[in-house]
Design a protein around this motif. Structure first.
Motif, mmCIF file in Angstrom:
data_model
loop_
_atom_site.group_PDB
_atom_site.id
_atom_site.type_symbol
_atom_site.label_atom_id
_atom_site.label_comp_id
_atom_site.label_asym_id
_atom_site.label_seq_id
_atom_site.Cartn_x
_atom_site.Cartn_y
_atom_site.Cartn_z
ATOM 1 N N THR A 358 54.622 -35.151 8.096
ATOM 2 C CA THR A 358 53.460 -34.806 7.261
ATOM 3 C C THR A 358 53.168 -33.308 7.208
ATOM 4 O O THR A 358 52.323 -32.889 6.409
ATOM 5 C CB THR A 358 52.200 -35.527 7.771
ATOM 6 O OG1 THR A 358 51.980 -35.173 9.142
ATOM 7 C CG2 THR A 358 52.369 -37.032 7.642
ATOM 8 N N ASN A 359 53.812 -32.495 8.026
ATOM 9 C CA ASN A 359 53.514 -31.061 8.037
ATOM 10 C C ASN A 359 54.797 -30.235 8.152
ATOM 11 O O ASN A 359 55.736 -30.623 8.857
ATOM 12 C CB ASN A 359 52.598 -30.697 9.211
ATOM 13 C CG ASN A 359 51.169 -31.119 8.978
ATOM 14 O OD1 ASN A 359 50.384 -30.417 8.349
ATOM 15 N ND2 ASN A 359 50.827 -32.307 9.484
ATOM 16 N N LEU A 361 55.044 -26.426 9.096
ATOM 17 C CA LEU A 361 54.264 -25.274 9.546
ATOM 18 C C LEU A 361 55.196 -24.105 9.845
ATOM 19 O O LEU A 361 56.216 -24.257 10.519
ATOM 20 C CB LEU A 361 53.464 -25.628 10.795
ATOM 21 C CG LEU A 361 52.687 -24.481 11.454
ATOM 22 C CD1 LEU A 361 51.582 -23.980 10.527
ATOM 23 C CD2 LEU A 361 52.123 -24.936 12.795
ATOM 24 N N ASN A 426 51.478 -23.615 5.771
ATOM 25 C CA ASN A 426 51.661 -25.019 6.110
ATOM 26 C C ASN A 426 51.656 -25.863 4.847
ATOM 27 O O ASN A 426 50.865 -25.635 3.937
ATOM 28 C CB ASN A 426 50.563 -25.509 7.054
ATOM 29 C CG ASN A 426 50.841 -26.913 7.552
ATOM 30 O OD1 ASN A 426 51.968 -27.227 7.954
ATOM 31 N ND2 ASN A 426 49.832 -27.775 7.550
ATOM 32 N N TRP A 428 51.029 -29.599 4.049
ATOM 33 C CA TRP A 428 50.498 -30.843 4.609
ATOM 34 C C TRP A 428 50.677 -31.941 3.563
ATOM 35 O O TRP A 428 50.066 -31.905 2.493
ATOM 36 C CB TRP A 428 49.021 -30.661 4.987
ATOM 37 C CG TRP A 428 48.362 -31.918 5.481
ATOM 38 C CD1 TRP A 428 48.947 -32.994 6.095
ATOM 39 C CD2 TRP A 428 46.965 -32.223 5.394
ATOM 40 N NE1 TRP A 428 48.022 -33.952 6.405
ATOM 41 C CE2 TRP A 428 46.792 -33.503 5.979
ATOM 42 C CE3 TRP A 428 45.856 -31.549 4.895
ATOM 43 C CZ2 TRP A 428 45.553 -34.113 6.067
ATOM 44 C CZ3 TRP A 428 44.621 -32.150 4.975
ATOM 45 C CH2 TRP A 428 44.463 -33.419 5.561
ATOM 46 N N SER A 429 51.519 -32.891 3.863
ATOM 47 C CA SER A 429 51.748 -34.025 2.970
ATOM 48 C C SER A 429 50.696 -35.086 3.266
ATOM 49 O O SER A 429 50.878 -35.944 4.142
ATOM 50 C CB SER A 429 53.155 -34.585 3.162
ATOM 51 O OG SER A 429 54.133 -33.617 2.827
ATOM 52 N N ILE A 430 49.595 -35.001 2.544
ATOM 53 C CA ILE A 430 48.480 -35.925 2.764
ATOM 54 C C ILE A 430 48.928 -37.352 2.487
ATOM 55 O O ILE A 430 48.590 -38.290 3.221
ATOM 56 C CB ILE A 430 47.298 -35.530 1.861
ATOM 57 C CG1 ILE A 430 46.891 -34.075 2.138
ATOM 58 C CG2 ILE A 430 46.120 -36.472 2.084
ATOM 59 C CD1 ILE A 430 45.870 -33.538 1.165
ATOM 60 N N HIS A 435 50.610 -33.126 -1.778
ATOM 61 C CA HIS A 435 50.909 -32.078 -0.805
ATOM 62 C C HIS A 435 49.908 -30.929 -0.957
ATOM 63 O O HIS A 435 49.648 -30.463 -2.073
ATOM 64 C CB HIS A 435 52.322 -31.540 -1.016
ATOM 65 C CG HIS A 435 53.357 -32.615 -1.132
ATOM 66 N ND1 HIS A 435 53.856 -33.283 -0.042
ATOM 67 C CD2 HIS A 435 53.968 -33.141 -2.228
ATOM 68 C CE1 HIS A 435 54.751 -34.171 -0.448
ATOM 69 N NE2 HIS A 435 54.840 -34.109 -1.763
ATOM 70 N N ASN A 437 49.320 -27.104 0.145
ATOM 71 C CA ASN A 437 50.051 -25.932 0.615
ATOM 72 C C ASN A 437 49.043 -24.807 0.844
ATOM 73 O O ASN A 437 48.376 -24.357 -0.090
ATOM 74 C CB ASN A 437 51.089 -25.523 -0.442
ATOM 75 C CG ASN A 437 52.091 -24.516 0.072
ATOM 76 O OD1 ASN A 437 51.770 -23.697 0.922
ATOM 77 N ND2 ASN A 437 53.300 -24.569 -0.478
#
Length: 848
Positions: A358-359, A361, A426, A428-430, A435, A437
């Motif tokens: 999901t991330n 980073l 980062n 983050w694929s919610i 997504h 960014n």
């Protein structure tokens, strides 16, 4: 029957400056454009600007210098240029190292070997992963390695204008150690007069894979001799597009660039990357021009030791030829600018990446330091019949001008900058289809410079007695010390910035991607911009320069040293992209709109003398527009079409200087000024750009392609208020009388010629290839198929090679009556039709 697990084919991937994270395009929140080494090879391009201009949206090229390796690349209204005086707004990275040079943030395209590039990504906006100067976007170039390029390749290209290009590359590995080497040698006579170039580029690297990661060492070298004879008056271009204004304008560039990089795999999900680099660039220039102080000099002929007009005229300038006699050619009318610079850069980068489901980073820090030493000097010369400027030191005995026999040192600049940055980004694929960014970058930069600059003293005032004065070569002119020769100023400035970025990418359907992004960027003024900034106090009627300004003959002269603030950019972008099936094929498409607002923009202001001007801060400027494109394949056909619109405007009022702009206000004792208003278009940026590419696979071995590049009109430099008109003169209303016959007069004043605007144009290129065997490929490229006359750049300036009714002209066309000189539009011509033949041999070298 065995049922296999489904294989997911993902979108093209975007590579960060350092290894560790690879971002899928569907996760990006802006319109990123990418190309591979296969795309580059197929295009048969000779340089990066050529390839980008042919392939990428919102890209145009301005050829102010007249050399294919010295063009301005303009993307969304922001430039990456090798020429000092062009405001830079794009960052260029090669293998994780920012290669914008410390001297003016320029980009030397001639130092980048195309056949060493594995992939390129053109990213708009100000991504925190990329550093300072990323106002409008970043171009990231990833090199080939022995693990990605396991083959030997050699190519030879020949064609018009004596062009001969030889390329070779070889790469391979044994499973643990990989090596790659590439060379590119290019030479041609050029299509314009006296414009040969010779380019030699080398790149090599060795990579070692280990149980904990990888280590790599690389080197890039260049030794180039470029001739670009610049823009030409529109009236000369109309009669002969290959003509030059003056020549030669030669630059020699030498590069030594070393990089050591490493990657440590902390875990299956975490990677630590480090890189150190050292980069040295040496540049020497020799630029011939006309002596724009000529008319003032001969009106003060007493500064010379001889009678300069022995046939009876009391002076040359203003003289009218009545009986066939004249007095041209006795005084110097040419000027040679010498420049030499040494630039040294080194730095270190650290990057930590952690990737989960999901991330993604990225944390990083960079330290970059550089130093610049620059010296500029001038000598007087004589313009020959072919418009070349030569030096004749022995003429000092006749004329008594010291600038004929010795270099007059105009400027010595030493400068440095020290930049430290920390950043994170980062993704983050919610959800799998959503997504976020976001990122942040903090920069701290310390810029120092020390400038020793000559007074704006005309060269005709340098005589032997001047150099024999005791203790005159001292600092103090900046304090109004009448006896001191030099302005000596120093600067020590600290700039800080905190730049965020945030964006969203959403896929409501697997083949439909909506995205939006906001980013903020900054650009810190370089040492030369701080040294050559506009000083309004010295321009005032009671200032040091008493109503005039020497300007800067870029990159050949500097002036006083006031403070310039850093530039701030704010970019918003909204877009949608997708793909779909069509009969016997598929298509991909995108549409995006964007808006970038700049505060305290730094622009180069022309002074109306050849390449002379100053850097100035403007309140606000704006770049906004949209991009539409579609590409795909259907059967044996492939196609790509794009339309880009860019509105680049000034958004604050300002007063600029140019004596060749017809709308300038001319008052005795003051500069020729004009006013720009919000909404005036920025020069050099066409509003509309169109591209069409079509390819056809005739057979398994034979394919052909046709492309069109079209750009709308653009205003030229010096016409920032968009109000210049080709009518009238700069006269104060008083006629000019013949010195030997007061009954004869000529029309007063110098006429304005040219619209101050380059017209739109479109041209077509053709390419075809035939594969004789798996290893041997033969290609033909035809540029400008229909031999279209067009120009890509321009500025306003003074032309002494002007027709006349009465004045004396020499073999070069130089008019010895300066009242007949013209305020004209200078243009950068596009090349005529040319055919290139390429033979490429490739042999696979399998690795282990």
């Amino acid at each position: 029957m065995i049922e296999l697990a489904p294989v997911e084919i993902r979108a093209p991937r975007i590579i960060t400056p350092l290894p560790g994270v690879v971002i899928d395009q569907e996760q990006t929140t802006s319109n990123v454009q990418s190309a591979t080494s296969e795309d580059i090879s197929r295009s048969q391009s000779i340089g990066l600007t050529d390839f980008l201009n042919n392939q990428m949206q919102s890209v145009s090229v301005n050829d102010y210098q007249g050399n294919p390796f010295q063009q301005d690349l303009v993307f969304r209204g922001f430039s990456a240029s090798p020429l000092i005086g062009t405001p830079q707004g794009l960052s260029v990275y090669f293998d994780g190292v920012r290669i914008n040079e410390p001297f003016g943030e320029v980009v030397n395209w001639d130092m980048i070997p195309l056949n060493a590039i594995s992939r390129m990504d053109l990213m708009p906006g100000s991504n925190p992963l990329f550093g300072l100067n990323t106002l409008g976007g970043a171009l990231s170039l990833s090199p080939k390695t022995g693990f990605t390029e396991e083959k030997f390749s050699a190519a030879v290209t020949t064609g018009r204008w004596g062009r001969l290009q030889r390329q070779m590359s070889i790469g391979g590995n044994d499973g643990s150690i990989g090596g790659f080497f590439a060379l590119n040698h290019f030479e041609e006579d050029g299509w314009r007069q006296n414009s040969p170039s010779n380019v030699a580029q080398y790149y090599g690297r060795v990579d070692k894979k280990t149980s904990f990661g990888a280590v790599g060492v690389s080197g890039m070298f260049a030794d180039n001799r470029l001739t670009g004879n610049g823009t030409v008056p529109i009236e000369s271009y109309a009669s002969n597009p290959g003509q030059v204004f003056t020549s030669p304008d030669r630059v020699s560039n030498e590069l030594a660039h070393f990089t050591v990089s490493s990657r440590f795999d902390v875990s299956d999900n975490s990677t630590l990357s480090a890189q150190i680099y050292k980069r040295n660039v040496t540049q020497n220039s020799f630029s011939g021009d006309f002596w724009d102080e000529w008319s003032q000099a001969i009106r003060r002929a007493g500064a010379m030791d001889v009678s300069v007009c022995p046939d009876g005229f009391s002076a040359i300038d203003g003289a009218i030829e009545v009986d066939g006699t004249g007095c041209g050619g006795l005084t110097p009318n040419g000027l040679v600018n010498f420049g030499k610079s040494s630039q040294k850069s080194y730095g270190i980068s650290l990057q930590y990446s952690h990737v989960t489901e999901t991330n993604q980073l990225v944390l990083g820090a960079t330290v970059d330091r550089n130093s610049v030493d620059f010296q500029q000097s001038q000598m007087l010369g004589f313009i020959q019949d072919d418009r070349s400027v030569i030096l004749e030191p022995y003429r000092f005995d006749d004329i008594g001008l010291e600038a004929l026999r010795r270099k007059i040192i105009r400027n010595n600049l030493t400068g440095s900058s020290d930049s430290k940055s920390v950043f994170f980004n980062n993704i983050w694929s919610i959800r799998p289809n959503l997504h976020l960014n976001f990122g942040l970058r903090h920069n701290r930069t310390n810029v120092k410079n020390y400038l020793v600059s000559d007074r704006p003293r005309p060269l005709y005032q340098f005589n032997e007695a001047y150099f024999n004065r005791p203790n005159y070569e001292r600092c103090g002119a900046e304090n109004d010390d009448a006896g001191a020769r030099y302005y000596c100023t120093s600067g020590d400035y600290v700039y800080r910035s905190l730049n965020p970025s945030v964006g969203v990418s959403w896929l409501p359907e697997p083949d439909l991607n909506l995205y939006s992004n906001y980013s903020q960027g900054t650009r810190v003024p370089s040492a030369i911009e701080l040294g050559c900034a506009r000083d309004r106090e010295s321009e005032s009627s009671d200032g040091i320069n008493q109503g005039s300004s020497p300007g800067c003959s870029i990159p050949t002269a500097l002036s006083s040293d006031p403070f310039l603030p850093q530039v701030w950019s704010h970019t918003v972008e909204l877009g949608v992209r997708g793909s779909s099936s069509i009969p016997d094929g598929s298509i991909r498409w995108n549409a995006s709109v964007y808006r970038t607002e700049l505060k305290d923009d730094i622009l180069f202001v022309s002074m109306g003398s050849r390449n002379r001007g100053v850097f100035d801060t403007f309140g606000e400027t704006l770049r906004q527009g949209f991009e539409l494109s579609v590409e795909g394949k259907s059967g044996k056909h492939s196609f790509r079409a794009s339309w880009s619109r860019i509105d680049a405007t000034y958004e604050s009022e300002a007063v600029l200087v140019n004596r060749s702009n017809s709308s300038s206000e001319t008052r005795a004792g003051l500069l020729n000024t004009f006013k720009i208003s919000p909404g005036d278009r920025i020069p050099g940026i066409p509003r509309d750009s169109f591209r069409l590419n079509w390819g056809y696979q005739v057979s398994d071995k034979f394919e052909i392609g046709l492309s069109m590049i079209a750009h709308s009109s653009a205003f030229v430099r010096g016409n920032e208020n968009n109000e210049h008109e080709p009518e009238g003169t700069d006269s104060n209303g008083q006629p000019t009388a013949a010195l030997n016959d007061p009954t004869i007069t000529v029309e007063p004043g110098r006429r304005y010629v040219g619209r101050g605007k380059n017209p739109g144009y479109a041209f077509f290129n053709f390419i075809s290839s035939y594969r004789f065997s798996p290893s041997l490929l033969f290609s033909v490229r035809v540029d400008n198929v229909f031999n279209k006359d067009y120009v890509t750049a321009g500025d306003l300036g003074l032309n002494p090679f002007a027709p006349t009714r009465w004045g004396v002209r020499d073999g070069a066309g130089f008019n010895y009556n300066s009242n007949d000189w013209l305020h004209t539009t200078f243009v950068g011509p596009g090349a005529p039709r040319a055919i290139w033949l390429t033979m490429n041999y490739t042999l696979d070298l399998p690795g282990r």
